[in-house]
Write a protein that holds these residues in place. Structure first.
Motif, mmCIF file in Angstrom:
data_model
loop_
_atom_site.group_PDB
_atom_site.id
_atom_site.type_symbol
_atom_site.label_atom_id
_atom_site.label_comp_id
_atom_site.label_asym_id
_atom_site.label_seq_id
_atom_site.Cartn_x
_atom_site.Cartn_y
_atom_site.Cartn_z
ATOM 1 N N ASP A 144 13.900 10.609 -7.120
ATOM 2 C CA ASP A 144 13.092 10.499 -5.828
ATOM 3 C C ASP A 144 11.650 11.084 -6.114
ATOM 4 O O ASP A 144 11.623 12.088 -5.441
ATOM 5 C CB ASP A 144 13.954 10.641 -4.812
ATOM 6 C CG ASP A 144 13.430 10.230 -3.577
ATOM 7 O OD1 ASP A 144 12.154 9.603 -3.435
ATOM 8 O OD2 ASP A 144 13.825 10.372 -2.355
ATOM 9 N N ASP B 54 8.787 10.565 -4.626
ATOM 10 C CA ASP B 54 8.098 10.779 -3.224
ATOM 11 C C ASP B 54 8.938 11.003 -2.134
ATOM 12 O O ASP B 54 8.360 11.093 -1.188
ATOM 13 C CB ASP B 54 7.092 9.512 -3.017
ATOM 14 C CG ASP B 54 8.257 8.179 -3.048
ATOM 15 O OD1 ASP B 54 9.523 8.485 -2.851
ATOM 16 O OD2 ASP B 54 7.426 7.156 -3.440
ATOM 17 N N ASP C 126 11.080 9.229 -0.463
ATOM 18 C CA ASP C 126 11.503 8.167 0.527
ATOM 19 C C ASP C 126 12.944 7.748 0.393
ATOM 20 O O ASP C 126 13.160 6.808 1.240
ATOM 21 C CB ASP C 126 10.537 7.088 0.289
ATOM 22 C CG ASP C 126 11.004 6.397 -1.189
ATOM 23 O OD1 ASP C 126 11.705 6.849 -1.962
ATOM 24 O OD2 ASP C 126 10.274 5.426 -1.458
ATOM 25 N N GLU D 27 12.234 6.166 -8.100
ATOM 26 C CA GLU D 27 11.099 5.744 -9.072
ATOM 27 C C GLU D 27 11.485 6.074 -10.345
ATOM 28 O O GLU D 27 12.480 6.886 -10.460
ATOM 29 C CB GLU D 27 9.792 6.519 -8.589
ATOM 30 C CG GLU D 27 9.120 6.194 -7.320
ATOM 31 C CD GLU D 27 9.791 6.472 -6.081
ATOM 32 O OE1 GLU D 27 9.936 5.918 -5.090
ATOM 33 O OE2 GLU D 27 10.449 7.761 -6.001
ATOM 34 N N TYR E 61 6.372 4.774 -12.058
ATOM 35 C CA TYR E 61 6.352 3.270 -11.264
ATOM 36 C C TYR E 61 7.372 3.637 -10.070
ATOM 37 O O TYR E 61 8.477 4.089 -10.393
ATOM 38 C CB TYR E 61 6.309 2.222 -12.139
ATOM 39 C CG TYR E 61 5.552 2.249 -13.257
ATOM 40 C CD1 TYR E 61 4.498 1.210 -13.160
ATOM 41 C CD2 TYR E 61 5.641 2.909 -14.749
ATOM 42 C CE1 TYR E 61 3.604 1.030 -14.256
ATOM 43 C CE2 TYR E 61 4.770 2.700 -15.561
ATOM 44 C CZ TYR E 61 3.587 1.773 -15.426
ATOM 45 O OH TYR E 61 2.764 1.694 -16.600
ATOM 46 N N ARG E 62 6.876 2.900 -9.069
ATOM 47 C CA ARG E 62 8.069 2.509 -8.200
ATOM 48 C C ARG E 62 8.735 1.380 -8.375
ATOM 49 O O ARG E 62 8.268 0.580 -9.371
ATOM 50 C CB ARG E 62 7.307 2.330 -6.594
ATOM 51 C CG ARG E 62 6.879 3.655 -6.043
ATOM 52 C CD ARG E 62 6.672 3.253 -4.274
ATOM 53 N NE ARG E 62 6.087 4.473 -4.190
ATOM 54 C CZ ARG E 62 4.871 4.967 -3.538
ATOM 55 N NH1 ARG E 62 3.825 3.716 -3.381
ATOM 56 N NH2 ARG E 62 4.260 6.192 -2.979
ATOM 57 N N THR F 199 4.708 -0.882 -8.330
ATOM 58 C CA THR F 199 3.595 -0.028 -8.024
ATOM 59 C C THR F 199 3.535 1.032 -9.073
ATOM 60 O O THR F 199 4.260 1.955 -9.117
ATOM 61 C CB THR F 199 3.551 0.559 -6.506
ATOM 62 O OG1 THR F 199 3.750 -0.333 -5.515
ATOM 63 C CG2 THR F 199 2.529 1.398 -6.128
ATOM 64 N N LEU G 240 1.951 4.805 -10.074
ATOM 65 C CA LEU G 240 1.693 6.018 -9.565
ATOM 66 C C LEU G 240 0.796 7.123 -10.371
ATOM 67 O O LEU G 240 -0.182 7.477 -9.601
ATOM 68 C CB LEU G 240 3.174 6.790 -9.287
ATOM 69 C CG LEU G 240 4.047 6.064 -7.948
ATOM 70 C CD1 LEU G 240 5.191 7.067 -8.239
ATOM 71 C CD2 LEU G 240 3.282 5.886 -6.937
ATOM 72 N N ARG H 202 7.731 8.970 2.976
ATOM 73 C CA ARG H 202 6.645 8.921 1.787
ATOM 74 C C ARG H 202 5.146 8.656 2.346
ATOM 75 O O ARG H 202 4.830 8.310 3.453
ATOM 76 C CB ARG H 202 6.893 7.163 1.279
ATOM 77 C CG ARG H 202 6.487 7.221 -0.054
ATOM 78 C CD ARG H 202 6.823 5.867 -0.861
ATOM 79 N NE ARG H 202 5.990 4.753 -0.151
ATOM 80 C CZ ARG H 202 6.335 3.539 -0.688
ATOM 81 N NH1 ARG H 202 7.461 3.160 -1.250
ATOM 82 N NH2 ARG H 202 5.786 2.344 0.023
ATOM 83 N N ASP I 182 1.823 7.550 1.200
ATOM 84 C CA ASP I 182 1.076 6.815 0.084
ATOM 85 C C ASP I 182 -0.375 7.286 -0.267
ATOM 86 O O ASP I 182 -1.140 7.664 0.716
ATOM 87 C CB ASP I 182 1.088 5.276 0.410
ATOM 88 C CG ASP I 182 2.254 4.655 0.277
ATOM 89 O OD1 ASP I 182 3.071 4.707 -0.570
ATOM 90 O OD2 ASP I 182 2.853 4.078 1.510
#
Length: 638
Positions: free
Chosen positions: A153, A155, A157, A161, A187-188, A192, A194, A636, A638
Motif C-alpha cells: 500500500d 499511498d 489508501d 499498488e 502502478y496503481r 495509473t 506513479l 490518498r 493524488d
C-alpha cells in the motif's frame, strides 16, 4: 432500521480489544500490519453475468456478514442479497444489463448494524465491455522488459499498488557481458502510473542482483521500497544518488559487464513518489570477490564476481512487533546477513551474521548452506521470525539456530505441511547429490530430518501442496526423484505432476492448483494427470527456465490468489483473478503474517510461491486468528 458505522473505526476498536486481551493473558504482542480495505472486484462474464468478490480482514469478527449492492447506469444501488451473506465472500450476479455501466458495493453487517460502503476499487464494469478474467495495466514506454513484481500500500489508501522491476538484457552472474539499465516502477491497480526509479549503469541486470522489498517498515500506513543502489541511481523525482558520472562496469575478460568495484549503497524510497529518503553504505560489502567460494566445488573460489554478487533479501518481524529488512550476500560459501531497521528518517543496523566472523567460529558450519532464495517464518513459536536460509536457519537475534549440512539448493517450501505434526515443516531440494536426502522433509524448528529421498544429480525443482484429498497434509514431489509422495513420505503415485514450479488457490476448493508458465492446472488424483483450468492468452512467464509469473498473491477479492503476468509484447501487465465460485470463507491471506512476508520475498532470486503459517488444505480446521494490529488509516493524496 439499519445504521451506518465507520468501518475502519470499528475495526481499529476490535483490534484494540484484541491487543488488550492478548497483553492481559501474557501472549506475544501484536504485529503491525496493513490497514486494508474491502478490495471489491467485479468482472464481466458475458451473457448477463458478473462475478464479484471481496475481502474479510484478519481483525474482523467471525460472524461478520455482508450485503451486496449493484448500481446500473445512473440508477441508485439496489440490494442483491435479501439477507446478509454469511458464507463465502463471492457472488455471481446472473441478471446484469451489460449494455450499461454497472458498479458494485459491499456493506459489512456486524451485530445487526450495516456499516459504510466499501470504497470504490475495481468494482466497475463499463458498458458494452468484453468479458475477460483480468485487469490490464498499460506500462510506460521503454526497452526494459517487465519482470518480477511485488505489492504494497504505497499511498495509504487501504489497497495495494504494484512495484515492478524491469530489465534490459539481463544476464546470470555466471556469464560475462553487459546489460542495460534496471528500472523500478510503481502502478496503481487501475493502471495509473506513479513513478520510475532508474538504478543506473552501476547496477547489473539479472535475477541475483536487485532484490527489492516493498513493505510498510515504520508503521505509518504507507509502504516503502528498499533495495541496493549505486552511483548514478536516479530516484522517482529525478534526483541522482552519488556521482552521476561514475562508471564501474568492467570491460575485462571474465568480469566483462559486471560491477566488481566501486561503492555500493542501500536506499529507502518513499512508496508514493519514489523519492530517495535515506541512503547508506550497503552491508554486507563485497570485499575480496574471491572470498565467497563454493563448498560444492571443493572449496574453490572464483574471481569473476559470480559468487560475490549473489544477493538475497527479506522482511522479518525480528522483535515480533516491528518489521525489519534483512539484506544478504552469498550462499555457495561465505554468507552474510544484515538486519536493518527503518524509523521513518534513518536506517540503523540491528545485527550481522557472518559465516566468517572470527568472534563466532561456530558460524563456519553455516557456510555453503544457502539457497537461491530464502523464507521467513517463526519456526520456534516465540512470536519472532527466523530467516530460513536454505539448509541453515538464522535466529531472530542474528545467531545461528541450526544447519542441516545438506548444502545449497534451489527450491524450498515452509508451512504446516503435515497437520499431524507439531509446528512447521520444510520441504527442500538440493543441488548436491545425497544418498539420504537430496529431497528432504524436515522439522522447521530443529532441522531434524523427518524423511528424505536419495538423489544422484542436481535436484533443481521441488513443490509441496495439498493436491490429493485422500492423504492428510501436503503432497511432495521434485524434479530429481521419481513419483509423488504424501506428507508422511509414502509413495502415492508413480506419476508425479509435470508442473513443479508454483502452486495457488484458484478453483474454489481447499486443494491447491498448479501454476506453470502461463497456465493454471488442477491435479486429477484419480487419473494421475494434470488438467488445464486456464491459460493466459497473449501472456508469458519470466526468468527463463524458472518460468515464473511477475507475482502470485492474494491481492484483492476473496481469499484466493491472483496472478500477474506480462504480455508477450511487454507492453502490459495483466492481473488474472478467478471467477469460479467457492463455498469456503477465509480472511485475506495477506493478514496471515507468514504469507504476507512470503509475498514480500517472492521476487528474490529464484521465485517461490507463498505459503501461510497454518495448514490450508482439505479437511483443515478453522485458521487461527492472526495476532496483528492495523496501521493507521490514511487518505490518498493524488
Amino acid at each position: 432500521m439499519s445504521c451506518f458505522v465507520n468501518t475502519r473505526s470499528l475495526l481499529l476498536g476490535i483490534a484494540l480489544v484484541l491487543v488488550i486481551t492478548i497483553v492481559r493473558i501474557g501472549a506475544a504482542p501484536a504485529r503491525q500490519t496493513e490497514n486494508l480495505g474491502r478490495g471489491v472486484v467485479a468482472l464481466n462474464q458475458g451473457a448477463g453475468k458478473a462475478f464479484v468478490s471481496w475481502r474479510i480482514l484478519g481483525t474482523e469478527p467471525n460472524d461478520i456478514a455482508f450485503n451486496l449492492y449493484r448500481a446500473t447506469g445512473t440508477n441508485p444501488p439496489i440490494k442483491l442479497t435479501p439477507t446478509p451473506l454469511t458464507g463465502a465472500t463471492c457472488y455471481q450476479d446472473s441478471a446484469v444489463d451489460l449494455s450499461q455501466d454497472n458498479s458494485y458495493l459491499v456493506r459489512a453487517v456486524v451485530s445487526g448494524h450495516e456499516l459504510e460502503d466499501s470504497q470504490p476499487f475495481l468494482n466497475r464494469i463499463p458498458a458494452n465491455s468484453k468479458p475477460r478474467p483480468y485487469f490490464p495495466i498499460r506500462l510506460q514506454p521503454g526497452a526494459a522488459v517487465p519482470n518480477d513484481a511485488s505489492v504494497g500500500d504505497l499511498d495509504g489508501d487501504g489497497e495495494y499498488e504494484i512495484g515492478l522491476k524491469r530489465e534490459d538484457g539481463a544476464r546470470d552472474n555466471s556469464r560475462p557481458g553487459t546489460t542495460g539499465e534496471t528500472l523500478l516502477e510503481a502502478y496503481r491497480l487501475d493502471g495509473t502510473f506513479l513513478w520510475r526509479i532508474n538504478l543506473g549503469k552501476n547496477i547489473r541486470g539479472g535475477a541475483h542482483y536487485t532484490q527489492f522489498m516493498v513493505y510498510d517498515l515504520d508503521g505509518d500506513g504507507r509502504a516503502e521500497i528498499v533495495c541496493k543502489t549505486a552511483d548514478g541511481t536516479t530516484d522517482g523525482t529525478g534526483k541522482v544518488i552519488g556521482d552521476p558520472r561514475a562508471d564501474y562496469v568492467s570491460r575485462e575478460g571474465d568480469t566483462l559487464g559486471k560491477i566488481v568495484s566501486g561503492p555500493e549503497f542501500l536506499t529507502v524510497f518513499e512508496g508514493a513518489t519514489g523519492k530517495a529518503l535515506f541512503t547508506t553504505d550497503y552491508y554486507p560489502p563485497r570485499g575480496d570477490i574471491g572470498a565467497w567460494g563454493s563448498l560444492e566445488r571443493g572449496g574453490r573460489t572464483d574471481h569473476n564476481g559470480n559468487r560475490a554478487d549473489r544477493f538475497l533479501a527479506c522482511v522479518a518481524y525480528l522483535d515480533g512487533v516491528h518489521p525489519s529488512v534483512v539484506m544478504c550476500r552469498g550462499y555457495y560459501g561465505r554468507a552474510v546477513l544484515a538486519a536493518w531497521n527503518w524509523d521513518g528518517s534513518k536506517l540503523s543496523r540491528a545485527w550481522t551474521f557472518d559465516t566468517e566472523d572470527p568472534a563466532h567460529p561456530e558460524n563456519r558450519r553455516y557456510r555453503g548452506q544457502g539457497n537461491h532464495g530464502l523464507s521467513v517464518a517463526d519456526v520456534d513459536g516465540d512470536g519472532k521470525d527466523e530467516i530460513v536460509y536454505g539448509a541453515a536457519v538464522i535466529n531472530h537475534d542474528g545467531a545461528g539456530l541450526y544447519s542441516t549440512g545438506l548444502g545449497h539448493g534451489d527450491a524450498m517450501h515452509i508451512s504446516v505441511l503435515d497437520p499431524a505434526l507439531q509446528g512447521l515443516q520444510v520441504w527442500a531440494v538440493h543441488e548436491t547429490p545425497s544418498p539420504v536426502a537430496g529431497a528432504e522433509f524436515r522439522d522447521a524448528r530443529t532441522g531434524l530430518l523427518i524423511w528424505g529421498k536419495p538423489t544422484f544429480a542436481d535436484n533443481g525443482r521441488g513443490l509441496c501442496a495439498d493436491i490429493d484429498p485422500r492423504y492428510p497434509g501436503c503432497e511432495c514431489w521434485s524434479a530429481g526423484v521419481s513419483g509423488l509422495f504424501s506428507a508422511q513420505g509414502r509413495l502415492i503415485s508413480e506419476r508425479k505432476p509435470r508442473p513443479c514450479n508454483f502452486a495457488l488457490w484458484w478453483d474454489g476448493r481447499l486443494l491447491r492448483n498448479l501454476l506453470d508458465r502461463n497456465t493454471i492446472y488442477r491435479w486429477n488424483w484419480e487419473t494421475s494427470r494434470e488438467e488445464i483450468l486456464m491459460s493466459a492468452e497473449e501472456c508469458t512467464a519470466n526468468n527463463g527456465s524458472k518460468a515464473t509469473p511477475c507475482l502470485s498473491a492474494d491481492i484483492f477479492g476473496d481469499w484466493r490468489e491472483e496472478v500477474i503476468w506480462r504480455t508477450t509484447d511487454n507492453q502490459e501487465l495483466r492481473i488474472y483473478t478467478t471467477t469460479l465460485p467457492t463455498e469456503h470463507r477465509l480472511y485475506t491471506l495477506m493478514h496471515d503474517p507468514q504469507y504476507r512476508l512470503s509475498v514480500a520475498w517472492q521476487n528474490v532470486s529464484y521465485n517461490q510461491p507463498p505459503h501461510p503459517g497454518f495448514y490450508l488444505g482439505h479437511d483443515m480446521p478453522p485458521p487461527p486468528r492472526p495476532n496483528i494490529t492495523l496501521a493507521p488509516a490514511r487518505k490518498r493524496q493524488d
